[in-house]
Design an enzyme around this catalytic site. Structure first.
Site, mmCIF file in Angstrom:
data_model
loop_
_atom_site.group_PDB
_atom_site.id
_atom_site.type_symbol
_atom_site.label_atom_id
_atom_site.label_comp_id
_atom_site.label_asym_id
_atom_site.label_seq_id
_atom_site.Cartn_x
_atom_site.Cartn_y
_atom_site.Cartn_z
ATOM 1 N N PHE A 139 -3.553 -3.407 4.015
ATOM 2 C CA PHE A 139 -4.344 -2.287 3.482
ATOM 3 C C PHE A 139 -4.167 -2.240 1.977
ATOM 4 O O PHE A 139 -3.040 -2.225 1.479
ATOM 5 C CB PHE A 139 -3.901 -0.955 4.091
ATOM 6 C CG PHE A 139 -4.757 0.200 3.645
ATOM 7 C CD1 PHE A 139 -5.959 0.482 4.280
ATOM 8 C CD2 PHE A 139 -4.380 0.987 2.566
ATOM 9 C CE1 PHE A 139 -6.777 1.531 3.848
ATOM 10 C CE2 PHE A 139 -5.189 2.042 2.126
ATOM 11 C CZ PHE A 139 -6.381 2.315 2.771
ATOM 12 N N ASP A 224 1.228 -6.037 -3.369
ATOM 13 C CA ASP A 224 0.791 -4.646 -3.357
ATOM 14 C C ASP A 224 1.996 -3.803 -2.967
ATOM 15 O O ASP A 224 2.376 -3.738 -1.799
ATOM 16 C CB ASP A 224 -0.365 -4.490 -2.363
ATOM 17 C CG ASP A 224 -0.831 -3.045 -2.248
ATOM 18 O OD1 ASP A 224 -0.079 -2.136 -2.635
ATOM 19 O OD2 ASP A 224 -1.949 -2.835 -1.738
ATOM 20 N N LYS A 253 1.099 5.710 -5.934
ATOM 21 C CA LYS A 253 1.798 6.661 -5.068
ATOM 22 C C LYS A 253 3.018 7.292 -5.749
ATOM 23 O O LYS A 253 2.865 8.148 -6.599
ATOM 24 C CB LYS A 253 2.172 5.987 -3.755
ATOM 25 C CG LYS A 253 0.949 5.750 -2.836
ATOM 26 C CD LYS A 253 1.381 5.385 -1.453
ATOM 27 C CE LYS A 253 0.233 5.043 -0.515
ATOM 28 N NZ LYS A 253 -0.460 6.195 0.033
#
Ligand SMILES: Cc1ncc(COP(=O)(O)O)c(C=O)c1O
Length: 407
Positions: A139, A224, A253
């Site tokens: 993702f 990532d 994040k």
């Protein structure tokens, strides 16, 4: 003032229905506790999906935001600013990277990473070398490029045509990558632990093998670390515990501790391909975001805090095992540090959403990672008492779901 109540019903009236939030509306938080409009209290094991690494309303982050908000809010990248420069210096000092690009979210950081990988290969090897290989279940965000590199077709469906030159192979399958990679590959993109895909850690040997294959084919390795970064695994970035360095790393994040910011980190070798005018973002490097992120990084990148992550994980796992000894509901507890995935037993597959909703009714915020896995990504400094109290609520929720199942 609005004439109608501001509540969950208003969401359905005025918001695009791409989310379906829980039925209560949170209004304030402190540490790892949150309260809703009716003053019901919740323990937060979700951490805003691995964002609130220092909990809610951390006093140092509040102070940084207040201080910067009295000085300078925004300039655009026509000018640089002190918080952005300080944050970039601290990120490069602390990591493999020499250069940083700031943006506002994880998807934007990945968008920058994928564009840079293409441009680097274009500049150095020609336009044929543009293929990106990523992994099933990976993702990487919700822009069109990132859903295309992401390995879950459901996030792409209906939005095609998708950008081309992207293929997927099974995660942790080095033979499959070896068969797919070629001199046309410009980048291999992976999460060190697949988060949304079910909290699936990369095998250490696999990661080393990926690095070697990338080197053999002059392909860039893109990590990532949007979910695994900024202390989540007990390392500042997960790669630091893997014996492998990427060429490009994306972070977001927890980087801002709850204030939106993203960053793409890379080396002096690769960075020149993002020459003047090639890429940009109006808000990227915003002084407010960078001032908060600098403070978050200062607090998180401390041996005491990072070492504490393993202790907190141990308590989580111990409590989860106690619950499982009584209710035999978990098939596997996995992940690293405070990115915890709990796969439900086969007969409960597909039911993660009902555990999540029932936990919320009991006063606990948790996450899912697909339909079979409960996910927890709490504050890295969650008090032990909150872990124990939260686990008591989780057990109550499990009992409730099991009773409903057997009714
Ligand atoms: C690994 C990973 N990459 C990228 C993203 C996208 O980040 P954002 O939602 O900030 O665009 C996420 C978000 O969940 C993620 O977990």
């Amino acid at each position: 003032m609005l004439k109608q109540p501001v509540n969950r019903a208003l969401f359905d009236e005025v918001m695009v229905p791409n989310y379906n939030p829980q039925q209560m509306v949170p209004v304030r938080g402190r540490g790892s506790r949150v309260w809703d409009q009716e003053d019901n209290e919740y323990i937060d094991f979700a951490g805003g999906i691995a964002v609130n690494a220092l909990g809610h309303v951390h006093p140092a982050l509040v102070a940084a935001l207040k201080e910067q908000s009295d000085k300078l809010w925004h300039l655009s990248n026509t000018f640089t600013n002190e918080p952005a420069l300080r944050l970039a210096k601290k990120l490069t000092d602390a990591t493999f990277a020499d250069k940083v690009f700031f943006c506002n979210s994880g998807a934007e950081a990945n968008e920058a990473a994928f564009k840079l990988a293409r441009k680097y290969s274009y500049d150095n090897f020609g336009p044929e070398k543009h293929e990106i290989i990523a992994f099933y279940q990976g993702f990487h965000g919700r822009t069109l490029f990132t859903v295309s590199v992401g390995g879950q077709a459901k996030y792409r469906e209906g939005f095609e045509p998708a950008p081309g030159g992207i293929s997927h192979v099974p995660f942790n399958d080095l033979a499959a990558l070896k068969a797919a990679i070629s001199d046309k590959t410009c980048a291999v993109v992976m999460e060190p632990i697949q988060g949304e895909g079910g909290v699936i850690p990369a095998d250490p040997e696999f990661v080393k093998g990926v690095r070697e294959l990338c080197d053999q084919h002059n392909a860039l390795l893109v990590f990532d670390e949007i979910q695994t970064g900024v202390g989540r695994t007990g390392h500042l970035y997960a790669y630091m515990g893997m014996g492998v360095e990427p060429d490009i790393l994306t972070s977001a994040k927890a980087l801002g501790g709850g204030f939106p910011i993203g960053a793409m980190l890379t080396t002096n070798k690769v960075a020149p391909s993002f020459g003047f005018g090639t890429h940009g973002s109006t808000y990227g490097g915003n002084p407010l975001a960078c001032a908060v992120a600098e403070t978050a990084l200062d607090l998180i990148n401390q041996p005491e805090l990072l070492n504490g992550v393993a202790d907190k994980r141990a308590l989580f796992v111990e409590e989860l095992q106690k619950i499982n000894a009584k209710h035999e509901i978990f098939k596997e507890i996995r992940g690293d540090g405070l990115l915890i995935g709990v796969e439900l037993i086969d007969t409960m597959h597909g039911k993660a959403a009902s555990f999540l909703a029932t936990a919320r009714e009991e006063g606990l915020m948790i996450l899912m990672a697909g339909p079979n896995v409960l996910r927890m990504a709490p504050s890295l400094i969650i008090p032990d008492e909150d872990i124990r109290d939260g686990m008591a609520l989780l057990e109550r929720a499990i009992i409730k779901v099991l009773m409903a199942e057997n009714a």
